[in-house]
Design an enzyme around this catalytic site. Structure first.
Site, mmCIF file in Angstrom:
data_model
loop_
_atom_site.group_PDB
_atom_site.id
_atom_site.type_symbol
_atom_site.label_atom_id
_atom_site.label_comp_id
_atom_site.label_asym_id
_atom_site.label_seq_id
_atom_site.Cartn_x
_atom_site.Cartn_y
_atom_site.Cartn_z
ATOM 1 N N ARG A 67 -19.727 54.143 57.707
ATOM 2 C CA ARG A 67 -18.650 54.902 58.311
ATOM 3 C C ARG A 67 -18.656 56.336 57.772
ATOM 4 O O ARG A 67 -18.347 57.283 58.489
ATOM 5 C CB ARG A 67 -17.330 54.214 57.956
ATOM 6 C CG ARG A 67 -16.195 54.521 58.891
ATOM 7 C CD ARG A 67 -15.030 53.652 58.499
ATOM 8 N NE ARG A 67 -13.911 53.901 59.372
ATOM 9 C CZ ARG A 67 -12.656 53.681 59.009
ATOM 10 N NH1 ARG A 67 -12.395 53.215 57.816
ATOM 11 N NH2 ARG A 67 -11.670 53.895 59.842
ATOM 12 N N ASP B 149 -4.679 51.311 71.438
ATOM 13 C CA ASP B 149 -4.488 50.021 70.768
ATOM 14 C C ASP B 149 -3.143 49.409 71.161
ATOM 15 O O ASP B 149 -3.034 48.195 71.392
ATOM 16 C CB ASP B 149 -4.538 50.193 69.251
ATOM 17 C CG ASP B 149 -5.754 50.964 68.798
ATOM 18 O OD1 ASP B 149 -6.706 50.350 68.307
ATOM 19 O OD2 ASP B 149 -5.751 52.194 68.952
ATOM 20 N N ARG C 50 -3.359 48.006 74.615
ATOM 21 C CA ARG C 50 -4.025 46.699 74.569
ATOM 22 C C ARG C 50 -3.065 45.618 74.091
ATOM 23 O O ARG C 50 -3.048 44.500 74.613
ATOM 24 C CB ARG C 50 -5.235 46.777 73.626
ATOM 25 C CG ARG C 50 -6.396 47.586 74.165
ATOM 26 C CD ARG C 50 -7.433 47.853 73.078
ATOM 27 N NE ARG C 50 -8.631 48.503 73.612
ATOM 28 C CZ ARG C 50 -9.491 49.211 72.898
ATOM 29 N NH1 ARG C 50 -9.281 49.363 71.590
ATOM 30 N NH2 ARG C 50 -10.555 49.755 73.465
ATOM 31 N N HIS D 262 -6.523 53.976 63.524
ATOM 32 C CA HIS D 262 -7.180 53.475 64.732
ATOM 33 C C HIS D 262 -8.495 52.864 64.260
ATOM 34 O O HIS D 262 -9.530 53.532 64.177
ATOM 35 C CB HIS D 262 -7.437 54.608 65.717
ATOM 36 C CG HIS D 262 -8.322 54.231 66.872
ATOM 37 N ND1 HIS D 262 -7.977 53.267 67.781
ATOM 38 C CD2 HIS D 262 -9.549 54.672 67.239
ATOM 39 C CE1 HIS D 262 -8.952 53.135 68.672
ATOM 40 N NE2 HIS D 262 -9.920 53.980 68.357
#
Length: 317
Positions: free
Chosen positions: A90, A150, A153, A177
Site C-alpha cells: 500500500r 461505501d 453499498r 475508505h
C-alpha cells in the site's frame, strides 16, 4: 473560450473519470466539462464520444484540453492514478500516486485558485491529505470522495436484506475508505425508525442476527475486491457517488455526506483525512458533524485513524 457555469474539470480519463463524466452529463450537473489526461488522444476521443449525445441531454460543452483550459473551474475532480500491482504494498501505491499528484495539483491550483478540489484517486484518504498539503488551499476546499460509495453499498445491501427501498434507508460507513472502515449500526435508520428497533419488529434474522449483520458489513467492505476480480475495476458506483458530491458543491445543497475531510481534535484525532458526516456546499466543507460513537464504533474509528497515519508516516508525508 468563454466560461459556462458551472465548469468542471476532470483530471484523469480512465474508467472512473469517464463514468463520472457520463453521470454528470445525464444528471445535467455541469454546463462545461474539460477532460485532461496524459494521453491526449484518449481525452479527445472521450470528449467526442460524449459530445455526440448532446441532443439527448441538457446543454453542456465537453472538450479535451490542457491545464490552461481548466482555468476558472468551479470544481476540479482528480481521478488520475494507478491501481495496486500484484506484490506491491500500500505504501508503494501511495508513493506512486503521490508523485502523480505533485504534477497535477499545482497546475490545477494555478489555473483555478478558487475551485473546490474533489479527490477520487486511491487510497483516497491519504491522497486527499497529500493534495491538501501540496495545494496550500484551506482544508474545507479539498474533499475526498471518502465513504460515500461505501455508504451507498451499505444502504443497498440493507435494503436488499430488508426488502426496503434503499432510498428509505439512512446508514453510514465511516473512517477509512478501505479495510479499516466501520458501520454505524447505532444510528442506522429505516424510514425514521432506528435499525435496531426495526429488527425487533421484523425479526427476519432471528437468532442469527449478529452473524447476518456482520456478513452484510463484510460484503460492503469487500465488494470492491469482488467486483475487481470479476470485471477488473470499479467505476459506475463511484461515478454516481462523485456526481452526488459534485451536485452538493455546484448547487450549494448543504448536503450531509460521509466525505473524507481534515479532522482536528475529532475524538482525539487530528491532522488526518477520514470520512465523517459533513455538510457540503458551495465552499466545500461547511461543517464537520460530531458523531456520538458508541464504545465499539469509537474503537474502530481510532483504529482506522491509526492505520492511515502509519501509511502516511511511512510514505514520508
Amino acid at each position: 473560450m468563454s466560461k459556462l457555469s458551472p465548469k468542471v474539470s476532470i483530471i484523469g480519463c480512465g474508467n472512473v473519470g469517464m463514468r463520472y463524466a457520463y453521470s454528470m452529463i445525464i444528471k445535467g450537473a455541469a454546463r462545461e466539462l474539460v477532460l485532461v489526461d496524459y494521453n491526449k488522444k484518449k481525452a479527445e476521443g472521450e470528449a467526442m464520444d460524449l459530445s455526440h449525445g448532446a441532443p439527448y441531454v441538457s446543454p453542456v460543452k465537453i472538450y479535451a484540453g490542457d491545464y490552461k483550459d481548466t482555468a476558472n473551474s468551479d470544481l476540479v475532480v482528480i481521478t488520475a492514478g494507478r491501481g495496486q500491482k500484484p506484490g506491491e504494498t500500500r505504501i508503494d501505491l501511495v508513493k506512486g500516486n503521490a508523485e502523480i499528484l505533485k504534477s497535477i495539483v499545482p497546475q490545477a491550483v494555478k489555473y483555478s485558485p478558487k475551485a473546490i478540489i474533489l479527490v477520487a484517486s486511491n487510497p483516497v484518504d491519504i491522497l486527499s491529505y497529500i493534495t491538501y498539503r501540496i495545494s496550500g488551499k484551506p482544508a474545507n476546499e479539498v474533499i475526498g470522495s471518502g465513504t460515500v460509495l461505501d455508504s451507498a453499498r451499505f444502504r443497498y445491501l440493507l435494503g436488499k436484506h430488508c426488502n426496503i427501498d434503499s432510498r428509505s434507508i439512512h446508514a453510514l460507513i465511516l473512517g477509512e475508505h478501505g479495510d479499516t472502515e466501520f458501520p454505524m449500526w447505532s444510528s442506522a435508520m429505516i424510514g425514521g425508525v432506528l435499525f435496531k428497533d426495526y429488527c425487533k419488529a421484523c425479526n427476519k434474522c432471528g437468532k442469527d442476527k449478529k452473524e447476518i449483520l456482520e456478513e452484510i458489513f463484510e460484503d460492503v467492505r469487500d465488494s470492491a475486491y469482488e467486483i475487481i476480480e470479476k470485471k477488473g475495476e470499479t467505476s459506475y458506483g463511484i461515478g454516481l457517488s462523485l456526481t452526488k458530491i459534485s451536485n452538493a458543491v455546484l448547487k450549494d445543497e448543504n448536503s450531509i455526506l460521509p466525505v473524507s475531510s481534515l479532522l482536528e481534535n475529532y475524538h482525539g484525532v487530528s491532522n488526518l483525512y477520514l470520512s465523517i458526516p459533513a455538510v457540503v456546499h458551495k465552499t466545500g466543507i461547511r461543517q464537520i458533524l460530531k458523531v456520538d460513537f458508541n464504545e465499539t464504533e469509537l474503537k474502530a474509528f481510532r483504529n482506522s485513524a491509526q492505520e492511515v497515519k502509519k501509511v502516511i508516516k511511512a510514505s514520508g508525508f
